[in-house]
Scaffold this active site. Structure first.
Site, PDB file in Angstrom:
ATOM      1  N   ASP A  73       0.837  -1.200   0.000  1.00  0.00           N
ATOM      2  CA  ASP A  73       0.000   0.000   0.000  1.00  0.00           C
ATOM      3  C   ASP A  73       0.876   1.256   0.000  1.00  0.00           C
ATOM      4  OD1 ASP A  73      -2.168  -1.668   0.217  1.00  0.00           O
ATOM      5  OD2 ASP A  73      -2.276  -1.488   2.406  1.00  0.00           O
TER       6      ASP A  73
HETATM    7  N1  URA Z   1      -1.290  -5.914   3.969  1.00  0.00           N
HETATM    8  C1  URA Z   1      -1.770  -4.666   3.968  1.00  0.00           C
HETATM    9  O1  URA Z   1      -2.811  -4.386   4.563  1.00  0.00           O
HETATM   10  N2  URA Z   1      -1.085  -3.722   3.301  1.00  0.00           N
HETATM   11  C2  URA Z   1       0.081  -3.963   2.652  1.00  0.00           C
HETATM   12  O2  URA Z   1       0.678  -3.051   2.071  1.00  0.00           O
HETATM   13  C3  URA Z   1       0.573  -5.273   2.666  1.00  0.00           C
HETATM   14  C4  URA Z   1      -0.131  -6.235   3.332  1.00  0.00           C
END
Ligand code: URA
Length: 231
Positions: A101
């Site tokens: 993310d």
């Molecule tokens: N899980 C999440 O919620 N975000 C990420 O970036 C990776 C795994």
């Protein structure tokens, strides 16, 4: 591949410069001079620049320490992308193995080897992904149990695979996942009534984020790191 792209890839010279060089009759393909930058060439063709035979570099395998604020995509109109962070590497052709993310930091693997990328991300190979999270509330034993058993996330019809959640001091936790669903860590904690304040990926399979890499820095994978996904 286009001739100008081939030469740029083989030499590291900028595409505009390469186009001029081609126009000036300095390039031959299989012995025949060509002035067409858009001519199609195969990897098996003999491309010469100033009579010197060019070879394409081998596939590239990189790790990057992703900072927050960058998108794991090869283009985005709104936010900076992780490829913008690469200093001594031409980003052309590179793809990302397993996205993070925009606000998640840590280990990102990149390559231009499609088969290798497929192995790293394919659910068939089950390479564990390890994250360190900071939560709003301390991590409860119930949460550890729910991660271990698997849980049904909102909008999905299949429970998550068993995952490991180890509580750490100061509302921390280390989470090991064997799958990669959308926002998975955040959604799993949310389903347990908690909230992820910060998330950082430290490992994919046997490859650990190199602690000497500052945020935004990258380095080539060692041969062992690259090969660890082939066994
Ligand atoms: N899980 C999440 O919620 N975000 C990420 O970036 C990776 C795994």
């Amino acid at each position: 591949m286009r001739l100008d792209k081939y030469i740029s890839h083989a030499t590291g010279l900028p595409r505009e410069y390469v186009k001029r060089v081609i126009r000036h009759k300095k390039v031959t393909v299989n012995g025949a001079m060509t002035k067409s930058a858009s001519a199609q060439v195969a990897e098996t063709d003999a491309v010469c620049l100033d009579s010197e035979l060019l070879t394409l570099p081998g596939p590239r395998y990189l790790m990057l320490h992703k900072p927050a604020g960058y998108i794991c995509a090869t283009e985005d109109g709104e936010h900076p992308i992780v490829l913008d962070l690469l200093r001594d590497t031409d980003p052309e052709g590179l793809s990302i193995a397993g996205r993070l993310d925009i606000d998640t930091t840590g280990l990102v693997l990149l390559s231009d080897d499609g088969q290798w990328l497929h192995r790293v991300t394919s659910p068939r190979h089950l390479y564990a992904k390890v994250y360190r999270a900071v939560l709003q509330e301390p991590v409860h034993e119930d949460t550890v149990a729910a991660f271990a058993v698997g849980m049904l996330l909102r909008g999905e019809d299949k429970p998550t695979a068993p995952a490991l959640c180890v509580p750490l001091p100061d509302n921390g936790a280390e989470i090991t996942l064997n799958e990669g669903r959308y926002h998975q860590v955040k959604r799993m904690f949310a389903a347990c009534g908690n909230h992820v304040v910060a998330l950082h990926r430290v490992r994919i399979g046997a490859v650990l984020l190199d602690e000497s890499l500052a945020e935004g820095a990258s380095r080539p994978l060692t041969h062992e790191e690259m090969e660890s996904f082939l066994s």
